[in-house]
Scaffold this active site. Sequence first.
Site, PDB file in Angstrom:
ATOM      1  N   CYS A  10       0.928  -1.489   0.149  1.00  0.00           N
ATOM      2  CA  CYS A  10      -0.138   0.418  -0.069  1.00  0.00           C
ATOM      3  C   CYS A  10       0.612   1.850   0.277  1.00  0.00           C
ATOM      4  CB  CYS A  10      -0.953   0.334   1.165  1.00  0.00           C
ATOM      5  SG  CYS A  10      -1.826   1.609   1.339  1.00  0.00           S
ATOM      6  N   LYS A  40     -12.629  -4.534   7.028  1.00  0.00           N
ATOM      7  CA  LYS A  40     -13.642  -4.114   6.965  1.00  0.00           C
ATOM      8  C   LYS A  40     -14.766  -5.056   8.825  1.00  0.00           C
ATOM      9  CE  LYS A  40     -13.801  -2.023   2.915  1.00  0.00           C
ATOM     10  NZ  LYS A  40     -13.008  -0.465   3.301  1.00  0.00           N
ATOM     11  N   VAL A  53      -6.342   0.906   5.185  1.00  0.00           N
ATOM     12  CA  VAL A  53      -4.885   1.097   5.781  1.00  0.00           C
ATOM     13  C   VAL A  53      -3.928   2.183   5.557  1.00  0.00           C
ATOM     14  CG1 VAL A  53      -4.801  -1.409   6.702  1.00  0.00           C
ATOM     15  CG2 VAL A  53      -4.158  -0.630   4.915  1.00  0.00           C
TER      16      VAL A  53
HETATM   17  N1  LIG Z   1      -6.270   8.452   2.234  1.00  0.00           N
HETATM   18  C1  LIG Z   1      -6.316   7.351   3.026  1.00  0.00           C
HETATM   19  C2  LIG Z   1      -6.483   6.195   1.737  1.00  0.00           C
HETATM   20  C3  LIG Z   1      -5.970   4.900   2.087  1.00  0.00           C
HETATM   21  C4  LIG Z   1      -5.998   3.498   1.718  1.00  0.00           C
HETATM   22  O1  LIG Z   1      -6.942   3.605   0.113  1.00  0.00           O
HETATM   23  N2  LIG Z   1      -6.161   2.297   1.659  1.00  0.00           N
HETATM   24  C5  LIG Z   1      -5.914   1.173   1.095  1.00  0.00           C
HETATM   25  C6  LIG Z   1      -4.859   0.620   0.836  1.00  0.00           C
HETATM   26  S1  LIG Z   1      -3.712   0.863  -0.035  1.00  0.00           S
HETATM   27  C7  LIG Z   1      -7.068   0.175   1.623  1.00  0.00           C
HETATM   28  O2  LIG Z   1      -7.254  -0.313   2.725  1.00  0.00           O
HETATM   29  N3  LIG Z   1      -8.245  -0.656   0.864  1.00  0.00           N
HETATM   30  C8  LIG Z   1      -8.446  -1.323   1.333  1.00  0.00           C
HETATM   31  C9  LIG Z   1      -9.966  -0.855   0.819  1.00  0.00           C
HETATM   32  O3  LIG Z   1     -10.706   0.024   0.726  1.00  0.00           O
HETATM   33  O4  LIG Z   1     -11.053  -1.628   1.452  1.00  0.00           O
HETATM   34  C10 LIG Z   1      -4.611   7.132   2.359  1.00  0.00           C
HETATM   35  O5  LIG Z   1      -4.022   8.017   2.971  1.00  0.00           O
HETATM   36  O6  LIG Z   1      -4.211   6.502   4.355  1.00  0.00           O
END
Ligand SMILES: N[C@@H](CCC(=O)N[C@@H](CS)C(=O)NCC(=O)O)C(=O)O
Length: 201
Positions: A10, A40, A53
């Site tokens: 990530c 989740k 995360v």
């Molecule tokens: N704006 C957030 C974005 C975080 C984000 O998009 N994380 C992704 C992984 S790169 C995530 O956890 N995705 C899982 C989901 O949306 O279910 C930050 O800067 O921390």
Amino acid sequence: MIRLYDYPDCPFCQKVRIVLAEKDLEFERLHVDLRRGEQKTAEFLKLNPYGKVPVLIDDDVVVYDSTIINEYLDEEYPLPSLMPEDSAGRAHVRLLEDFCDNSFIPPAGVVLAELHKPEAERDAERIKRYHGEIGRVLARLEGYLEGKQFLVGDFSLADIAFVPRLVILPQLGVEVDARLQSVASWIGRLRERPSVRSLGL
Ligand SMILES: N[C@@H](CCC(=O)N[C@@H](CS)C(=O)NCC(=O)O)C(=O)O
């Protein structure tokens, strides 16, 4: 005691790990398996209602969103400072972090997703279009970097925001245009930092 809820690939978690390394802070890394939906679960949603995360816990303080986490770390652990002293400089850093989140990370993510597909299933047109978007971001950064070592004053949270996707440009099939000399040397400079190397990208 600092704990980071993390996922290795990530870019937002990587941003936070760079700051922790710059400040030489020890932390425990807790792997959240995004593919299994661990972000989740009811337990995780108590930490971050968006179910994403990174999440950082510093003793009893819970912070989520990488940009907010990085500012928290910079205020709580001020040395070395990763924000300019003047308000105008700090505003400029925040504008660039926002630009990175909205204009650089998404097209890089699209290209990565295409490249993860079997070759026969990749959409070459789509890859080309998003390569173009990445190229336009790099051209804009050239304008900010001309005659400078880093985006805003000394190395800052603005540079850090771009690092995770900048260092994998070759894997994305992006070659930095030869005219973007300031960008090319900036990437070289960023790559040399131990905090960036510690990502192992
Ligand atoms: N704006 C957030 C974005 C975080 C984000 O998009 N994380 C992704 C992984 S790169 C995530 O956890 N995705 C899982 C989901 O949306 O279910 C930050 O800067 O921390």
